[in-house]
Design a protein around this motif. Structure first.
Motif, short mmCIF file in Angstrom:
data_model
loop_
_atom_site.label_atom_id
_atom_site.label_comp_id
_atom_site.label_asym_id
_atom_site.label_seq_id
_atom_site.Cartn_x
_atom_site.Cartn_y
_atom_site.Cartn_z
N PHE A 86 -11.01 -8.29 -9.06
CA PHE A 86 -12.28 -7.64 -8.74
C PHE A 86 -12.73 -6.88 -9.98
O PHE A 86 -12.11 -5.91 -10.38
N MET A 89 -13.32 -3.02 -10.25
CA MET A 89 -12.24 -2.10 -9.92
C MET A 89 -11.26 -2.03 -11.09
O MET A 89 -11.06 -3.01 -11.80
N PHE A 97 -5.61 -2.82 -3.63
CA PHE A 97 -6.65 -3.26 -2.68
C PHE A 97 -6.07 -3.71 -1.33
O PHE A 97 -6.55 -3.31 -0.28
N GLY A 98 -5.02 -4.52 -1.39
CA GLY A 98 -4.43 -5.05 -0.16
C GLY A 98 -3.88 -3.96 0.75
O GLY A 98 -3.86 -4.11 1.97
N LYS A 100 -5.16 -0.76 0.65
CA LYS A 100 -6.31 0.06 1.02
C LYS A 100 -7.05 -0.51 2.23
O LYS A 100 -7.60 0.25 3.02
N VAL A 101 -7.10 -1.83 2.36
CA VAL A 101 -7.87 -2.43 3.45
C VAL A 101 -7.07 -2.58 4.73
O VAL A 101 -7.56 -3.12 5.72
N ARG A 102 -5.84 -2.10 4.74
CA ARG A 102 -5.06 -2.17 5.97
C ARG A 102 -5.67 -1.28 7.04
O ARG A 102 -6.31 -0.27 6.72
N ARG A 149 -1.01 -7.75 -7.74
CA ARG A 149 -1.87 -7.51 -6.58
C ARG A 149 -1.37 -8.30 -5.37
O ARG A 149 -1.38 -7.82 -4.25
N ALA A 150 -0.95 -9.55 -5.64
CA ALA A 150 -0.45 -10.38 -4.54
C ALA A 150 0.87 -9.84 -4.00
O ALA A 150 1.15 -9.93 -2.81
N ILE A 153 1.13 -6.55 -1.24
CA ILE A 153 1.05 -6.60 0.22
C ILE A 153 2.38 -7.03 0.84
O ILE A 153 2.45 -7.31 2.03
N LEU B 195 -5.63 -10.93 0.74
CA LEU B 195 -4.96 -9.63 0.66
C LEU B 195 -5.09 -8.86 1.97
O LEU B 195 -4.68 -7.71 2.06
N GLN B 201 -14.94 -5.63 5.27
CA GLN B 201 -14.32 -5.01 4.09
C GLN B 201 -14.56 -5.87 2.85
O GLN B 201 -14.81 -5.36 1.76
#
Lengths: 355, 296
Positions: A86, A89, A97-98, A100-102, A149-150, A153, B195, B201
C-alpha cells in the motif's frame, strides 16, 4: 497445516485452466509450482488462497473443507509478484495492516501492532526502515516487506506468486537463500509459483511441474531431474536433446544405423530418444553410436556446446564437449549418451537407462 | 608530442560545427510561429473576454458592482446554485465511484454499453437533457401528474434544476476515475482481503487513498460544471425569480433587462469561480502527478 487439493477443475469462461489437479502438501513443506506461462500454476495458487474459486473439486486445509471459504476466512499469507504494497502507508503500517483490520475482539492494541511490525521487520532484516514509504525502497526490500506483511497475520499457509519474478538475477539469488532461511525458521507450509527451474530445484523440498493445466510430475529436485516421467518434463527441466528413433529387436535405431543402446523392454516401433547434452561419451570410431556433422559450436560457461546435424534429414541436437576442444564447423563427431530415456512419440515412457 | 596535439586541435577547429538538434524539434522559426499563433488565439478568444467581464462589472465602480451582487435576487441565485451543487456533486461522487469501481474491477456483460451510457451527457446537448425532463415529468407525461398528486413538484422547481444538473455533470467523476482504477488493477485490493480486510475496510484503507487525487480532480470539475450549467437548467427552471434562478440564469435575465453592470457583476463571480477552479486544478495536478510518478 496439511493442504489437500482434490480433483480441482477451473475454467475461465469455458476455457479450461486446470484439469483434474490433485496434490497433497505436507505440513511445513516448501513446495514449488513450476511451469511455463499458461500452465495453470498461478491459477492453482490463487484457488488455494481463495482469490478464485474452482469450477469443480475441493481444497482441504488440514481436516477442514476450505472450498467454500472466503479468502479472509482461510487466513493465508499471500505475496504478490509486484509486491502490492500500500503505497500511502509506511512500511510499519503495511506490515501491521492485517492486524489493524481485525474485528475489535481479536485486534491487538496499537502499541502491540507496532511492536509486532518491528519484530517482523527485524526478521526480514530491514530494521530501521519502518517509517519509509514503499517507493523509497528497492525491489528486493519491497518484497521483503510484502513477506513480513503476509507473516504478520500468522497465516496457516504462505503462498507466493512469482515472488522474485520482478527482481534482477543477483537479488533473486540472495532472496532465494533468504526465503529458505525464513522458511526453516518459521516452519510455515509454503507454496510458491515460479517459471524459473533453477529457483524451484534449489529452493523447494518438492517441485510440482505443471503444463497445460495438469500436473506432469511431483518430486524432489533429484526425481525431477534424473527420472523425468514425460517428454515435457525432460525437455522443460535442464538442457536436453531429442532424436526420433525406432525400436527393433531390443535395439535402438536411427534410420538404418544402430545406436548401440539396449532398448530393454521397450516395445518395437517409433520412439523419441532423450538425453542430456553434457552426459555423453565421445567415441573415436563408430560402430553403434550417434554421429553427426558440426553445424555450429559456442562457448557456454565451462563447456563448449556443439550443435550437430544427425541422420538423413539432419536432425539438430546439442552435445557438450570440453571447452579446450576446438571443433571446426563441418567436422564429424561420434558419441553415445551415458544416460537416456525413450518415450513414445505420444507421451508414455517406454524404456530407459538411468545413471 | 605538443605538435601532434596541436594538429589534433587544429583539425577539430577546421571541422564545420553542425549543432546537434533534437530530431523531433522544429526549427526556431516554426517553433516561434506556432507559439505566437497559439498565444494570439488564446488572448483573443479566452483572455480578452475574461478581462471584459471584469472591466464591464467594474465600469461604474466597485460599490455598484458590490451592490448588485448583494441584491436579494442575486443572493437567492447564489444560494440556489450552491444548493444545487451541494446536492448534485455528492450524488455524482457516489455514482462516479460506484461506476468506476464496477467498470474497472469487474468483468460483466454490457460493460461497453455502460461506458457509452456514462458518456451520453457529454455527447448530448444540454438543452435536450432539459427537454427530456420536460417529457418525463411535464403535465402531459405519466409521471408528472402522479408526483404532483403526492405534492411533489419536479419541473419549474428546485428538484428539476437539481436533476438536470446531475444529468449534465454525470460523467465527470466516473470518467476521471475509470482509467485510473483500470491502471491500478486489483492487486492492492487482493492484498488487503488476503490480509483479512472486509470490503468496506478495503475500500476505505486501500482503494480510496489510491484514487483520492483523481477523485478530488473529478469533484472539482464536476462542481465547476454544476455551478455553471445553463442550457439544461434553463429549460426546466421555469425562471421563477428568487426561487428557481441559478447564477447563470440570473446573468442572462439581468442582461436581457439591459442591467449590464449587474449582469457582469454576477458573471464575474462565475468567472472568479472558474479561476479558482483552474488554480486548484493546477495544484492538484502537481500533487497528483508527483504522487503518481512516485509509484514506480
Amino acid at each position: 497445516m496439511d493442504l489437500r487439493v482434490n480433483s480441482i477443475d477451473k475454467s475461465f469462461s469455458g476455457v479450461a485452466a486446470l484439469d483434474n489437479v490433485s496434490l497433497d502438501i505436507h505440513s511445513g513443506e516448501l513446495i514449488a509450482l513450476l511451469g511455463p506461462s499458461g500452465s495453470g500454476k498461478t491459477t492453482l495458487l490463487r484457488l488455494i488462497a481463495g482469490l478464485d474459486f474452482p469450477t469443480g473439486g475441493a481444497i482441504h486445509f488440514g481436516n477442514e473443507d476450505a472450498s467454500a471459504k472466503s479468502v479472509q476466512e482461510r487466513n493465508v499469507g499471500f505475496v504478490f509478484q509486484h509486491y502490492a504494497l500500500f503505497r500511502h502507508m509506511t512500511v510499519a503500517d503495511n506490515i501491521g495492516f492485517g492486524l489493524k483490520v481485525r474485528p475489535a475482539a481479536t485486534r491487538p492494541p496499537k502499541t502491540e501492532i507496532r511492536r509486532r511490525a518491528l519484530e517482523l521487520l527485524d526478521l526480514v532484516q530491514l530494521s530501521g526502515l519502518e517509517n519509509r514509504y514503499p517507493n523509497q525502497l528497492s525491489g528486493g526490500q519491497r518484497q521483503r516487506v510484502a513477506l513480513a506483511r503476509a507473516l504478520a497475520i500468522e497465516p496457516r499457509v504462505l503462498l507466493l506468486d512469482e515472488p522474485f519474478g520482478a527482481l534482477d538475477a543477483q537479488v533473486r539469488r540472495d532472496l532465494r537463500r533468504w526465503l529458505r532461511e525464513i522458511h526453516d525458521r518459521t516452519g510455515h507450509t509454503t507454496v510458491f509459483v515460479t517459471h524459473d527451474q533453477e529457483e524451484a530445484l534449489e529452493l523447494a523440498d518438492r517441485v510440482v511441474v505443471m503444463s497445460k493445466g495438469r500436473i506432469e510430475q511431483v518430486g524432489s529436485a533429484d526425481d525431477i531431474y534424473d527420472t523425468p516421467n514425460s517428454p515435457f518434463v525432460y525437455g522443460f527441466i535442464g538442457e536436453s536433446s531429442r532424436l526420433p528413433v525406432r525400436v527393433e529387436d531390443g535395439q535402438i535405431w536411427l534410420e538404418d544405423r544402430l545406436l548401440g543402446l539396449e532398448a530393454g523392454h521397450a516395445p518395437a516401433g517409433p520412439a523419441q530418444l532423450f538425453f542430456r547434452p553434457h552426459d555423453i561419451e565421445e567415441l573415436e570410431g563408430c560402430g553403434g553410436c550417434i554421429a553427426g556433422t558440426v553445424t555450429t559450436s559456442r562457448r557456454v560457461e565451462a563447456k563448449r556446446r556443439v550443435e550437430l546435424a544427425v541422420g538423413g534429414p539432419g536432425h539438430r541436437i546439442e552435445i557438450e564437449v570440453p571447452a579446450e576442444r576446438s571443433i571446426p564447423d563441418g567436422g564429424r563427431i561420434a558419441f553415445r549418451p551415458n544416460s537416456w530415456k525413450l518415450f513414445r512419440p505420444i507421451e508414455a515412457r517406454i524404456g530407459a537407462k538411468l545413471p | 608530442m605538443a605538435d601532434s596535439s596541436l594538429a589534433l586541435q587544429g583539425s577539430f577547429a577546421a571541422t564545420p560545427q553542425t549543432p546537434f538538434r533534437d530530431p523531433t524539434a522544429e526549427s526556431p522559426v516554426a517553433k516561434w510561429t506556432l507559439i505566437s499563433i497559439a498565444i494570439a488565439f488564446l488572448a483573443l478568444i479566452l483572455f480578452m473576454p475574461l478581462v471584459a467581464v471584469f472591466s464591464e462589472a467594474l465600469r461604474r465602480g466597485w460599490q455598484v458592482a458590490l451592490a448588485s451582487i448583494v441584491e436579494a435576487d442575486a443572493v437567492a441565485a447564489m444560494q440556489l446554485t450552491l444548493i444545487v451543487a451541494v446536492i448534485a456533486v455528492p450524488l455524482n461522487l457516489v455514482f462516479g465511484v460506484a461506476a468506476a469501481w464496477s467498470i474497472a474491477k469487474f468483468e460483466f456483460k454490457g460493460k461497453a454499453f455502460l461506458i457509452t451510457l456514462i458518456d451520453l451527457p457529454f455527447s448530448v446537448s444540454p438543452v435536450i437533457a432539459g427537454l427530456v425532463y420536460i417529457l418525463l415529468f411535464g403535465a402531459g407525461s405519466y409521471l408528472g401528474p402522479v408526483l404532483n398528486s403526492w405534492g411533489l413538484q419536479i419541473l419549474f422547481a428546485v428538484p428539476g434544476v437539481v436533476l438536470a444538473t446531475i444529468f449534465v455533470t454525470f460523467p465527470f467523476i466516473a470518467r476521471e476515475l475509470i482509467p485510473l482504477m483500470q491502471d491500478q488493477g486489483t492487486g492492492d485490493e487482493e492484498a488487503a482481503i488476503s490480509l483479512g480486510a472486509n470490503g468496506w475496510q478495503t475500500f476505505w484503507n486501500v482503494t480510496l487513498p489510491n484514487i483520492k487525487w483523481g477523485l478530488l480532480y473529478g469533484v472539482l470539475l464536476c462542481n465547476a460544471r454544476a455551478m455553471g450549467e445553463f442550457g439544461a437548467v434553463s429549460v426546466v427552471s421555469g425562471r421563477l425569480r428568487g426561487e428557481t434562478i441559478t447564477m447563470p440564469l440570473q446573468v442572462e435575465i439581468l442582461y436581457n433587462e439591459y442591467n449590464f453592470v449587474a449582469a457582469f457583476a454576477v458573471a464575474s463571480l462565475l468567472a472568479l469561480l472558474a479561476l479558482v477552479t483552474l488554480v486548484l486544478k493546477t495544484v492538484l495536478e502537481r500533487v497528483y502527478g508527483r504522487d503518481h510518478g512516485a509509484r514506480h
